[in-house]
Write a protein that holds these residues in place. Structure first.
Motif, PDB file in Angstrom:
ATOM      1  N   ALA A 187       0.865  -1.198   0.000  1.00 63.20           N
ATOM      2  CA  ALA A 187       0.000   0.000   0.000  1.00 63.20           C
ATOM      3  C   ALA A 187       0.899   1.246   0.000  1.00 63.20           C
ATOM      4  CB  ALA A 187      -0.977  -0.004   1.156  1.00 63.20           C
TER       5      ALA A 187
ATOM      6  N   SER B  23       0.372   4.486   2.102  1.00 65.62           N
ATOM      7  CA  SER B  23       0.343   5.520   3.144  1.00 65.62           C
ATOM      8  C   SER B  23       1.679   5.645   3.886  1.00 65.62           C
ATOM      9  CB  SER B  23      -0.746   5.200   4.168  1.00 65.62           C
ATOM     10  OG  SER B  23      -0.603   6.057   5.277  1.00 65.62           O
TER      11      SER B  23
ATOM     12  N   THR C 133       1.881   7.284   6.650  1.00 63.12           N
ATOM     13  CA  THR C 133       1.549   7.558   8.056  1.00 63.12           C
ATOM     14  C   THR C 133       0.958   6.340   8.764  1.00 63.12           C
ATOM     15  OG1 THR C 133      -0.645   8.371   7.413  1.00 63.12           O
ATOM     16  CG2 THR C 133       1.099  10.012   7.634  1.00 63.12           C
ATOM     17  N   GLU C 134       0.249   5.490   8.026  1.00 58.50           N
ATOM     18  CA  GLU C 134      -0.391   4.342   8.665  1.00 58.50           C
ATOM     19  C   GLU C 134       0.630   3.287   9.060  1.00 58.50           C
ATOM     20  OE1 GLU C 134      -3.642   2.535   6.634  1.00 58.50           O
ATOM     21  OE2 GLU C 134      -4.935   4.283   6.912  1.00 58.50           O
TER      22      GLU C 134
ATOM     23  N   THR D 123       7.888   8.058  11.681  1.00 58.18           N
ATOM     24  CA  THR D 123       6.848   8.852  11.023  1.00 58.18           C
ATOM     25  C   THR D 123       6.931  10.304  11.492  1.00 58.18           C
ATOM     26  OG1 THR D 123       5.485   6.856  11.208  1.00 58.18           O
ATOM     27  CG2 THR D 123       4.388   8.850  10.434  1.00 58.18           C
TER      28      THR D 123
ATOM     29  N   LYS E  18      -0.412   6.893  12.363  1.00 58.19           N
ATOM     30  CA  LYS E  18      -1.771   6.421  12.605  1.00 58.19           C
ATOM     31  C   LYS E  18      -1.756   4.898  12.682  1.00 58.19           C
ATOM     32  CE  LYS E  18      -6.293   6.502  10.486  1.00 58.19           C
ATOM     33  NZ  LYS E  18      -6.630   5.879   9.243  1.00 58.19           N
TER      34      LYS E  18
ATOM     35  N   ALA F 127      -3.225   1.582  12.176  1.00 56.02           N
ATOM     36  CA  ALA F 127      -4.291   1.124  11.284  1.00 56.02           C
ATOM     37  C   ALA F 127      -4.990  -0.097  11.872  1.00 56.02           C
ATOM     38  CB  ALA F 127      -3.707   0.782   9.922  1.00 56.02           C
TER      39      ALA F 127
ATOM     40  N   GLY G 129       3.580   1.651   4.240  1.00 58.85           N
ATOM     41  CA  GLY G 129       3.284   2.068   2.880  1.00 58.85           C
ATOM     42  C   GLY G 129       4.508   2.522   2.110  1.00 58.85           C
TER      43      GLY G 129
ATOM     44  N   GLU H 290       0.340   8.266  -4.088  1.00 61.05           N
ATOM     45  CA  GLU H 290      -1.117   8.102  -4.058  1.00 61.05           C
ATOM     46  C   GLU H 290      -1.490   6.967  -4.993  1.00 61.05           C
ATOM     47  OE1 GLU H 290      -3.213  12.277  -3.781  1.00 61.05           O
ATOM     48  OE2 GLU H 290      -1.588  12.348  -5.249  1.00 61.05           O
TER      49      GLU H 290
ATOM     50  N   SER I  77       6.237  10.835  -3.032  1.00 62.94           N
ATOM     51  CA  SER I  77       6.414   9.392  -2.854  1.00 62.94           C
ATOM     52  C   SER I  77       7.654   9.044  -2.026  1.00 62.94           C
ATOM     53  CB  SER I  77       6.491   8.707  -4.214  1.00 62.94           C
ATOM     54  OG  SER I  77       7.565   9.246  -4.948  1.00 62.94           O
TER      55      SER I  77
ATOM     56  N   GLY J  22       7.489   7.474   1.653  1.00 63.60           N
ATOM     57  CA  GLY J  22       7.319   6.048   1.950  1.00 63.60           C
ATOM     58  C   GLY J  22       8.647   5.375   2.252  1.00 63.60           C
TER      59      GLY J  22
END
Ligand SMILES: [Zn+2]
Length: 323
Positions: free
Chosen positions: A94, A96, A98-99, A242, A250, A252, A273, A277, A293, A296
């Protein structure tokens, strides 16, 4: 520790994976899931080699197979079967930055087949029916009292069998998916399903004793539940990494990723992640846009450095005793 992205995709071998580019967006089957993860991993490897980063621990970079669907995490399972000394794992999947995925949803998938002697619906009445067993077992499963927390679900995805209204069914087949975020709950519904099948066979055999029923239960999917504390060092390190990028970490909800297996066997593991996007994953319209990007791979790199330790910092990953 082991850092990986997955090399398989949900698509069949003959699907065209040619990438097209239009107004800042890349389109292609698998472009994000997990081609972007693989690219992010390679950029981390390049950061290590071009900057000669010195670290305390050892990192193995690699790509896994069998992450998607019926692959059953067989790549990551095989890796940890063969590397019992590896003490941490990060899957890049994935986008993200932040997750932090630190929990894994477990699932069992089954194919159940039921066979009986069959016969004329009127003349051979009293002969047990494979479809009656399937229907009874299905009814029992739908009455199962699932827990909301941890979320537990069941699904009978397909039922096939029989030949005509006037023939007692010789054969029936069902496919079933059981899932839970809790290990005990997954085991409990799994036990219940097996019991429901055995009871359905018994009930139908008693109702119609003229002939014998047999059944098989084949596990066609097995993803273990993975639970870790939010206080696990690996979670803290990812949170700090992060924050060091001025982002808000965050935690998840549970997901189904390569990290399920190591977490399940007690090896600290996360899925992080790859940056950018993305959308329309698992479809032929999958797209990827490299907006910021770099965040990540940067976050994954910082997390790795925190975990294995550098010449200036201690390793924050607890050492695993090799079995
Ligand atoms: Zn993926």
């Amino acid at each position: 520790m082991f850092v990986s992205a997955h090399a398989d995709s949900v698509f069949a071998e003959d699907v065209d994976t040619t990438v097209t580019y239009k107004e800042g967006t890349y389109y292609g089957a698998g472009i994000t899931d997990d081609a972007r993860g693989l690219a992010a991993m390679l950029s981390i490897v390049r950061a290590f080699t071009t900057n000669k980063l010195s670290i305390k621990g050892k990192i193995i970079f690699g790509a896994t197979v069998g992450e998607e669907g019926v692959g059953d995490l067989r790549g990551v399972k095989a890796f940890f079967d063969q590397h019992t000394e590896v003490d941490g794992f990060i899957s890049i999947d994935a986008v993200s930055p932040t997750e932090i995925i630190y929990l894994g949803t477990g699932s069992y998938r089954y194919e159940v087949t039921i066979s009986g002697p069959g016969g004329h619906s009127f003349g051979a009445f009293g002969t047990p029916s494979a479809i009656h067993v399937a229907a009874k077992a299905a009814a029992k499963l739908t009455e199962y009292d699932v827990t909301d927390v941890p979320k537990t679900t069941f699904n009978i995805g397909s039922i096939q069998g029989g030949t005509s209204p006037t023939a007692i069914a010789e054969f029936a087949r069902m496919t079933i998916d059981l899932r839970s975020n809790g290990n005990l709950q997954l085991q409990a519904i799994d036990d219940y399903l097996h019991q429901a099948l055995a009871t359905a066979i018994n009930e139908e055999s008693m109702r119609a004793p003229l002939g014998k029923l047999t059944y098989t239960v084949t596990k066609i999917g097995d993803r273990p539940v993975g639970t870790q504390s939010t206080d696990a060092p690996i979670v803290h390190v990812a949170e700090m990494a992060t924050k060091s990028l001025d982002l808000t970490p965050k935690l998840a909800g549970p997901a189904s990723t390569d990290a399920n297996h190591p977490i399940h066997i007690g090896v600290p593991a996360l899925t992080l992640g790859a940056g950018g996007e993305a959308g329309a994953a698992h479809t032929l319209n999958e797209w990827y846009r490299p907006t910021n990007s770099y965040l990540g791979p940067q976050r994954v790199l910082y997390t790795i450095l925190g975990l294995v330790g550098t010449h200036e910092t201690e390793s924050l990953l607890p050492r695993r005793l090799a079995k």
